[in-house]
Design a protein around this motif. Structure first.
Motif, mmCIF file in Angstrom:
data_model
loop_
_atom_site.group_PDB
_atom_site.id
_atom_site.type_symbol
_atom_site.label_atom_id
_atom_site.label_comp_id
_atom_site.label_asym_id
_atom_site.label_seq_id
_atom_site.Cartn_x
_atom_site.Cartn_y
_atom_site.Cartn_z
ATOM 1 N N UNK A 212 0.885 -1.220 0.069
ATOM 2 C CA UNK A 212 0.022 -0.040 -0.031
ATOM 3 C C UNK A 212 0.927 1.210 -0.062
ATOM 4 N N UNK A 213 0.136 2.303 -0.489
ATOM 5 C CA UNK A 213 1.015 3.505 -0.699
ATOM 6 C C UNK A 213 -0.026 4.812 -0.505
ATOM 7 N N UNK A 214 0.688 5.986 -0.559
ATOM 8 C CA UNK A 214 -0.150 7.225 -0.585
ATOM 9 C C UNK A 214 0.806 8.409 -0.841
ATOM 10 N N UNK A 215 -0.049 9.367 -1.193
ATOM 11 C CA UNK A 215 0.530 10.958 -1.261
ATOM 12 C C UNK A 215 0.004 11.405 -0.238
ATOM 13 N N UNK A 216 0.666 12.245 0.701
ATOM 14 C CA UNK A 216 0.064 12.692 2.099
ATOM 15 C C UNK A 216 0.539 14.106 2.299
ATOM 16 N N UNK B 80 1.150 18.998 -4.029
ATOM 17 C CA UNK B 80 0.808 19.019 -5.185
ATOM 18 C C UNK B 80 1.725 17.995 -6.136
ATOM 19 N N UNK B 81 3.136 18.504 -5.888
ATOM 20 C CA UNK B 81 4.176 17.880 -6.602
ATOM 21 C C UNK B 81 4.198 16.513 -6.131
ATOM 22 N N UNK B 82 4.239 16.218 -4.958
ATOM 23 C CA UNK B 82 3.869 14.724 -4.603
ATOM 24 C C UNK B 82 2.956 13.919 -5.080
ATOM 25 N N UNK B 83 1.783 14.634 -5.080
ATOM 26 C CA UNK B 83 0.549 14.025 -5.746
ATOM 27 C C UNK B 83 0.780 13.354 -7.185
ATOM 28 N N UNK B 84 1.237 14.392 -7.940
ATOM 29 C CA UNK B 84 1.818 14.121 -9.335
ATOM 30 C C UNK B 84 2.584 12.934 -9.731
ATOM 31 N N UNK B 85 3.608 13.043 -8.937
ATOM 32 C CA UNK B 85 4.718 11.930 -8.751
ATOM 33 C C UNK B 85 3.988 10.686 -8.486
ATOM 34 N N UNK C 196 0.311 14.391 5.609
ATOM 35 C CA UNK C 196 0.941 14.147 6.943
ATOM 36 C C UNK C 196 0.085 12.927 7.715
ATOM 37 N N UNK C 197 -1.092 13.495 7.887
ATOM 38 C CA UNK C 197 -2.002 12.666 8.435
ATOM 39 C C UNK C 197 -2.349 11.284 7.958
ATOM 40 N N UNK C 198 -2.625 11.406 6.691
ATOM 41 C CA UNK C 198 -2.731 10.146 5.970
ATOM 42 C C UNK C 198 -1.779 9.254 5.815
ATOM 43 N N UNK C 199 -0.365 9.684 5.871
ATOM 44 C CA UNK C 199 0.692 8.816 5.726
ATOM 45 C C UNK C 199 0.932 8.178 7.238
ATOM 46 N N UNK C 200 0.690 9.070 8.068
ATOM 47 C CA UNK C 200 0.758 8.271 9.647
ATOM 48 C C UNK C 200 -0.145 7.131 9.605
ATOM 49 N N UNK C 201 -1.380 7.443 9.078
ATOM 50 C CA UNK C 201 -2.279 6.527 9.323
ATOM 51 C C UNK C 201 -2.308 5.221 8.391
ATOM 52 N N UNK C 202 -1.670 5.376 7.074
ATOM 53 C CA UNK C 202 -1.309 4.517 6.097
ATOM 54 C C UNK C 202 -0.247 3.303 6.844
ATOM 55 N N UNK C 203 0.852 4.188 7.361
ATOM 56 C CA UNK C 203 1.871 3.445 7.939
ATOM 57 C C UNK C 203 1.467 2.431 9.152
ATOM 58 N N UNK C 204 0.572 3.006 9.927
ATOM 59 C CA UNK C 204 0.192 2.329 11.357
ATOM 60 C C UNK C 204 -0.579 1.157 10.821
ATOM 61 N N UNK D 53 3.375 -4.458 3.002
ATOM 62 C CA UNK D 53 4.538 -3.415 2.539
ATOM 63 C C UNK D 53 3.876 -2.053 2.438
ATOM 64 N N UNK D 54 4.587 -1.242 2.728
ATOM 65 C CA UNK D 54 4.258 0.243 2.708
ATOM 66 C C UNK D 54 4.998 1.505 2.115
ATOM 67 N N UNK D 55 4.744 2.075 1.359
ATOM 68 C CA UNK D 55 5.367 3.471 0.660
ATOM 69 C C UNK D 55 4.644 4.692 1.186
ATOM 70 N N UNK D 56 5.197 5.422 2.013
ATOM 71 C CA UNK D 56 4.470 6.901 2.057
ATOM 72 C C UNK D 56 5.292 8.036 1.526
ATOM 73 N N UNK D 57 4.484 8.719 0.803
ATOM 74 C CA UNK D 57 5.196 10.054 0.101
ATOM 75 C C UNK D 57 4.578 11.397 0.929
ATOM 76 N N UNK D 58 5.677 11.990 1.279
ATOM 77 C CA UNK D 58 5.195 13.453 1.739
ATOM 78 C C UNK D 58 6.294 14.356 1.316
ATOM 79 N N UNK D 59 5.682 15.630 1.596
ATOM 80 C CA UNK D 59 6.406 16.861 1.066
ATOM 81 C C UNK D 59 7.518 17.014 1.966
ATOM 82 N N UNK D 60 8.334 18.119 1.310
ATOM 83 C CA UNK D 60 9.671 18.148 2.426
ATOM 84 C C UNK D 60 9.555 19.025 3.346
ATOM 85 N N UNK D 61 8.339 19.503 3.678
ATOM 86 C CA UNK D 61 8.315 20.949 4.746
ATOM 87 C C UNK D 61 7.450 20.327 5.717
#
Lengths: 415, 415
Positions: free
Chosen positions: A129-133, A183-188, A135-143, A151-159
Motif C-alpha cells: 500500500x502507498x499514499x501521497x500525503x 501537489x508535486x508529491x501527488x503528481x509523482x 501528513x495525517x494520511x501517511x501516519x495512518x497508512x503506515x500504522x 508492505x508500505x510506501x508513504x510519500x510526503x512533502x519536504x516541509x
C-alpha cells in the motif's frame, strides 16, 4: 458482494466493476462507488447499527468492503462533545464538536478512510500500500500497514511538521520525502501508481478510500439521537470529506434511518490555500489552482481533486464557505482548547475560525444544531502554536518562591 | 450517596466522612474509599453496564462520585486491541493491548483519574484544582479544568518533554515549572495543599482520584467477554495504578459480575527508576527511594507513594516485577509500533519491554490470556525515539529519482 453495484463515473455515468480503478475510460471523470440501496434497506436498521461494534464498522452495510475481516477494527466512533462553553462564547445554543483528535490509532479522521482503503486493498489482492500525503494520511497508512503486515510506501512533502514525520518513521514504512509541495508529491504518485501495481489509497483505491469519510456523517446522526444537524462546518483540503459527509447524510435518509436531511454544508479553508472557498465566494463553480502558503499544512492542497464537487455540494445544500488567516487559525486552536479542553491541529483552527466567522455573519443562527468537525490532534502541529502560548512560570521548589511569584495569599482557597 | 460508605485508613481501619482528606489523623496511613457493596450489588449488572454510556462512566456505580453530572464525560472505554502480530512474535496465543494512547481528551490513562477527581472536587465545592505531575496528569487536569471552567494550577518538573509542556500551556492554566525533579515538585505541592484550600487531585483528592484507575480493570473484563485475564503487565510510577487494577478486578467478583479472579498482577519499571521492582526482586516488602535517571519521565518517581501497596498486591496475586534499560524501552516502543501500529510513549516501552522479559523467563506462558496496559501516546515523548528511527529518504519529484533511489523495477506490483 451484492451491496456494491459498481463503480460509476461521476460525469458520464458509465459503470465499471468494483476493482482498483479510479478514472472513467471514456471521459476521464472520477469514479465513485454505487450501492444497491434497496438491498441494504432490507437489513439495516437503527437497532442493527446500535448492536454493532463500538467503531465505525457498525456502519459496514454502507461501506464498500466485503468483510467481515477488516483492517483497522477500532477506527471511528469518536466522541461527539457537547460544546457548551464554546457555544456560549459564540452565541450558539447547541454546538457539538465531532472529535477525531482521539481517533484510533493515529489521532485523525484519516484512520477512517485508511481502514476502508486497506480493507478493500487486501480484498482486491494487494500486498503493498502507498499514499501521497500532507501528513495525517501517511501516519495512518503506515500504522495500519504495520498492523496488517502489508508492505508500505508513504510519500510526503519536504516541509512536514516534525511530529508527522516521526509519526511515519516509528512504524518503519518506506518514507519518501519528495522535494516539493503536496501537489508535486501527488503528481509523482500518480505516475508511480501507473507504473507499479500498488494500492495507492488516494489514487487507484480512491473510490473506496473516500467512502470512509461517510462514517463521520453516520456517527453524527446516531450521536445526535438519529437526526441530521442543521449546520456543519468541515475543513477542506481535496474537498472530498465535505462531499462524503453530504453523501452519508443523504444515504441515511435513502435507506430509511432518518426521515429528512436539511443540513447546510459549510466549507472551511486557510487564506493561504483557499482555492475552493475563494471560488465559492466569487460565485464561480470552478476553482483556480494556487501555490499554498499556510500553517495549515494538512489542508495545503493547491489543486484539490474534489474541489469542483465540494462547490457543487455546498451550493446544493444551501451552505457557505469561508477562509481564515494564519493568525485566526492559531486563535481558533487556542479558543477550542481553552473553552472545551480539546487540542486540535491547525485544520481544527481553520474549522473553528470559519465557524466563528459564519456565526458573526449570521449564516449560522443561535438556535441551529451545529456540528464542527475537528479532524486531527494538536500534538501533530506543535510548531504552529509554540510562540503563541507563552512559557511556564519557573520557581524554586519552596512555598515562599511560589507564593511570591503567584501572589496568592495563604488560606486563599475555595472549600 | 449511599454507595460510598466512608474513607477508611489502609493501615488502622479508622473511618472518616467522604471529604477532601487523604491521611489518617491517628496513624498517618493513607485513606481509601470504602463502598457499600451490598447496596451496589442490588443495582449493578452486566446488562445495566452494557446499556450505559460509551465511556468509563458506564461503571459509575463503582466510582466515588455522586453524579449524574460529571467532568470528562468521554473519558475511557478505549480499545482492547487483539495483538496477534506482537503475540506471535513473543510466543503468546492471546495477547491484548489495552490502548489508552487514544484516551479522551489528552491521550493517556490520566484522563480516567482526572475525570473522577474533578467530578468529586466539584461535588465537594472546589473551584480551583491543582496537581503535581510528571506531565500526563498535568495535561489532563489542565484540559478538564478548561472544559469545566475551573481555576487551575499545574506543577511540573523542570526537564519535561516539549509536547507535555505545550500540552499544558495550550489550555491556559497556571503552569508552574519547579526547579527540581518530580519528588521535589510533590513535596512542594504537599506544602501548598496544606496552606491553600485547593483541590490537589493527587494529594487531598487522592482517595477519589486513584479510584479512576479501576475503570481499566472493569473495561478489561467487559471487553474480554466478562472474564478476568490470566496475566496483566502494568507500568509503575507511584504504584497506584497497579493496586487499583487489582482492586477493580476483585470488586467485579465481589458484586457478582464475574465468578472468579485468578489474575497475576505484574509490575514494570525503568532501570533508571525502579525502587519498587528492585525491592520485589530482592524479596523485600519495602522499597528504598532513588534519584530517577531514565527516559521514561512519566514513571520517574523516586519515592513512590503506593510502592509498598504495589509490592503487596503483586505478591498477593502471585505476579512478578521487572525493569528494563532505556535501550530496551526504545526497542519496546518500536516493537509495538511495528507489529501493531500503536505508537506509545516511553511508559509503553517499559511495559512492552518487561512483558518481553516475563515471557522469556517463563513467568507468562503461551496459552495465558495476557493484557498489557499502554497508558500514554508516543507523540508526547518524541525526544526518546527521534535518534532511533532514522530519517525519510529524500528524492526529487520524478519517477526516475524514485526508481533509482528505491531500486524498484517497473510493473513490480501485486495485483
Amino acid at each position: 458482494m451484492a451491496k456494491i453495484r459498481s463503480l460509476v463515473c461521476r460525469e458520464c455515468g458509465s459503470e465499471y466493476p468494483a476493482k482498483a480503478i479510479h478514472v472513467c475510460e471514456l471521459c476521464f471523470g472520477p469514479l465513485e462507488v454505487k450501492y444497491n440501496y434497496d438491498e441494504i434497506k432490507q437489513t439495516i436498521s437503527r437497532r442493527s447499527i446500535e448492536a454493532g461494534p463500538k467503531s465505525m464498522w457498525r456502519y459496514m452495510d454502507l461501506l464498500p468492503v466485503e468483510g467481515p475481516q477488516v483492517v483497522g477494527p477500532h477506527a471511528g466512533l469518536t466522541p461527539m462533545v457537547r460544546a457548551k462553553n464554546l457555544g456560549a462564547y459564540l452565541g450558539l445554543d447547541e454546538l457539538y464538536i465531532k472529535n477525531d483528535t482521539v481517533n484510533h490509532p493515529t489521532l485523525s479522521f484519516k484512520d477512517r478512510v485508511v481502514a476502508v482503503a486497506l480493507t478493500r486493498a487486501r480484498e482486491l489482492g494487494f500486498e503493498t500500500v502507498a499514499c501521497a500525503s500532507t501528513g495525517n494520511l501517511a501516519n495512518s497508512v503506515a500504522a495500519h500497514a504495520a498492523a496488517s503486515s502489508m508492505q508500505c510506501y508513504v510519500f510526503i512533502p519536504g516541509d512536514l511538521e516534525a511530529a508527522k514525520v516521526l509519526g511515519n518513521l516509528i512504524y518503519r514504512p518506506n518514507v519518501v520525502e519528495v522535494e516539493g509541495n503536496y501537489d508535486d508529491v501527488n503528481r509523482l504518485c500518480s505516475e508511480i501508481a501507473g507504473e507499479h501495481g500498488w494500492a495507492f489509497v488516494n489514487i487507484n483505491i480512491r473510490p473506496y478510500y473516500a467512502e470512509g469519510s461517510k462514517t463521520l456523517a453516520y456517527e453524527t446522526v446516531e450521536q445526535l439521537g438519529w437526526r441530521a444537524p442543521d449546520q456543519v462546518v468541515i475543513p477542506m483540503a481535496s474537498g472530498s470529506l465535505l462531499t462524503k459527509i453530504w453523501k452519508g447524510l443523504n444515504e441515511m435518509k435513502h435507506v430509511g434511518l432518518i426521515d429528512s436531511v436539511a443540513t447546510k454544508i459549510n466549507g472551511a479553508q486557510a487564506e493561504g490555500c483557499s482555492p475552493i472557498s475563494t471560488a465559492f465566494k466569487a460565485g464561480r463553480d470552478f476553482f483556480k489552482p494556487v501555490k499554498p502558503k499556510t500553517i495549515a499544512k494538512s489542508l495545503a492542497i493547491g489543486n484539490p481533486a474534489d474541489g469542483y464537487y465540494a462547490l457543487k455540494t455546498t451550493a446544493e445544500s444551501g451552505g457557505a464557505m469561508d477562509m481564515v488567516s494564519d493568525e485566526e487559525i492559531v486563535d481558533g486552536i487556542k479558543l477550542l482548547a481553552q473553552t472545551e479542553g480539546i487540542f486540535a491541529e491547525t485544520a481544527g483552527g481553520v474549522t473553528i475560525g470559519v465557524l466563528r466567522k459564519l456565526v458573526k455573519q449570521g449564516v449560522i443562527k443561535k438556535h441551529e444544531v451545529t456540528v464542527a468537525y475537528i479532524t486531527g490532534n494538536g500534538l501533530k502541529t506543535q510548531e504552529a502554536v509554540l510562540e503563541a502560548v507563552g512559557r511556564p512560570t519557573r520557581i524554586h521548589p519552596s512555598l515562599v518562591s511560589f507564593e511570591k511569584t503567584f501572589k496568592v495569599g495563604k488560606h486563599g482557597g475555595d472549600a
